[in-house]
Enzyme design. Structure first.
Site, short mmCIF file in Angstrom:
data_model
loop_
_atom_site.label_atom_id
_atom_site.label_comp_id
_atom_site.label_asym_id
_atom_site.label_seq_id
_atom_site.Cartn_x
_atom_site.Cartn_y
_atom_site.Cartn_z
CG ASP A 83 12.00 31.63 17.14
OD1 ASP A 83 12.63 31.34 16.19
OD2 ASP A 83 11.41 30.62 17.77
CB SER B 165 11.21 23.36 15.68
OG SER B 165 12.40 23.52 14.80
CG HIS C 287 11.49 27.89 14.85
ND1 HIS C 287 11.85 28.29 16.07
CD2 HIS C 287 11.90 26.62 14.61
CE1 HIS C 287 12.15 27.09 16.77
NE2 HIS C 287 12.53 26.21 15.93
#
Length: 384
Positions: A347, A40, A350
């Site tokens: 979040d 991610s 990240h």
């Protein structure tokens, strides 16, 4: 100013000096394409294409709507592309409006290097591990050769010599570390499987090299112990928290992984004599950002900007973008903070666009790289 801080400044100055000296006379590389592999931290839409779009408010700062990234805006890989004068990478899995003429992104959020014996609904880990990404790249490379000669595809796929001239970027491994803890393994058990993880990582590099890839840009993993979701989920005790509020055990495991990754890179340089392999110490950059946040113009580095409740504004059951029905009306309960531009964490897992840009600005000149070459010089192999 303490002794360690003084030494850090001296060492950084020396690194910058070395970088300046060693790059004298070298021509900037012409990277016509980037092929990215990762999780991610560098996913520009792979997981969203396969399993559903990252919901609003993701993407709000730069794209002004969800854009396949788990951030309010751009990721480090986006800044790398911009820094090389290339467009943002389209995700390999995204068939909608993608243009692969300047490369492709095989990363998906939740990816690990080693395949996980679980489904995404059970653990959140992507089934598209690095070995799958390697297969996807091989297929992309092979099929591009014939498809690029057919009509519209000529403008949407890389030229064949771009595969050799491209920059191959890797940012993966973080989820391999946390996967063991999710199975209630001890730190020693996690450390014990890292050599196998890196063996599989090495195989992926060799696969690309075998198909002509020569320039590799490899990020190590960041300080996991400073991520809100780690601090929330694994119930870190007070004795395990350092003076910055980060989990010492998780940061130590990340550093152990990075030490072994660097050893792997050294072996790869011997095994792949024509490869230029740059190892980038992202851990040090991110750790500095988090621990020196206030001095750098950021605030609340351990608290998620987008989340819902708790000490770290993180709730694993109500993640960024979560909604709830109240009196028959659906409302957003995990929204973003007022000013993401001064926040480090987006979040709980990240980074914000502002943090990603700051990280990029530190790594682009090569002062955190081995060899200490700037991004634009990463096609040059240096003797070690």
């Amino acid at each position: 100013m303490d002794y360690l801080h003084c030494m850090s400044i001296i060492i950084l100055s020396l690194l910058i000096s070395v970088a300046t000296t060693t790059t004298t006379g070298l021509k900037a590389c012409n990277f016509p394409a980037i092929f990215n592999f990762g999780d991610s931290n560098s996913d520009t839409g792979g997981l969203s294409a396969a399993f559903g779009q990252a919901p609003p408010p993701n993407g709000e700062t730069f794209f002004h709507s969800p854009a396949g990234r788990f951030s309010d805006g751009r990721l480090v890989i986006d800044f790398i592309a911009e820094g090389l004068g290339l467009p943002h990478l389209s995700a390999f899995l995204d068939s909608m409006g993608s243009n692969f003429s300047h490369g492709a992104n095989f990363a998906t959020a939740g990816s690990t290097i080693r395949p996980q014996n679980t489904t995404i609904s059970q653990s959140g880990y992507s089934p598209i591990s690095l070995d799958v990404q390697s297969v996807q790249y091989s297929d992309f490379h092979r099929r591009s050769s014939s498809l690029s000669k057919q009509g519209v595809f000529a403008d949407l796929l890389p030229k064949q010599d771009h595969f050799t001239q491209a920059l191959y970027t890797f940012d993966i491994g973080q989820n391999d570390i946390t996967s063991g803890y999710k199975l209630n393994m001890t730190t020693d058990q996690v450390k014990a499987y890292i050599p196998d993880v890196l063996r599989q990582f090495s195989n992926a590099i060799k696969n690309v090299y075998g198909q002509g890839g020569r320039s590799f840009w490899i990020h190590n993993t960041g300080p996991l112990g400073c991520l809100p979701y780690i601090l929330d989920r694994f119930l870190v005790t007070a004795a395990q928290v350092d003076k910055y509020g980060c989990s010492t055990p998780f940061n130590q495991v990340a550093q152990f992984f990075n030490t072994k990754l660097k050893e792997t890179v050294i072996h790869l340089r011997k095994d792949l004599p024509s490869a230029a392999i740059t190892y980038v110490d992202v851990y040090s950059i991110k750790h500095t950002l988090i621990t020196q946040a206030k001095k750098l113009g950021f605030e609340k580095p351990l608290i998620a900007c987008c989340g819902h409740g708790g000490k770290y504004n993180y709730n694993g059951h109500r993640k960024c973008g979560s909604k709830m029905t109240v009196n028959g009306k659906e409302i957003l309960i995990a929204n973003s903070c007022k000013n993401p531009s001064v926040r480090v964490n987006w979040d709980g897992v990240h980074y914000t666009e502002a943090a990603n840009e700051w990280v990029f600005n530190q790594l682009v000149n090569g002062s955190f790289s081995d060899p200490p070459l700037p991004l634009r010089m990463a096609c040059h192999r240096m003797d070690h």
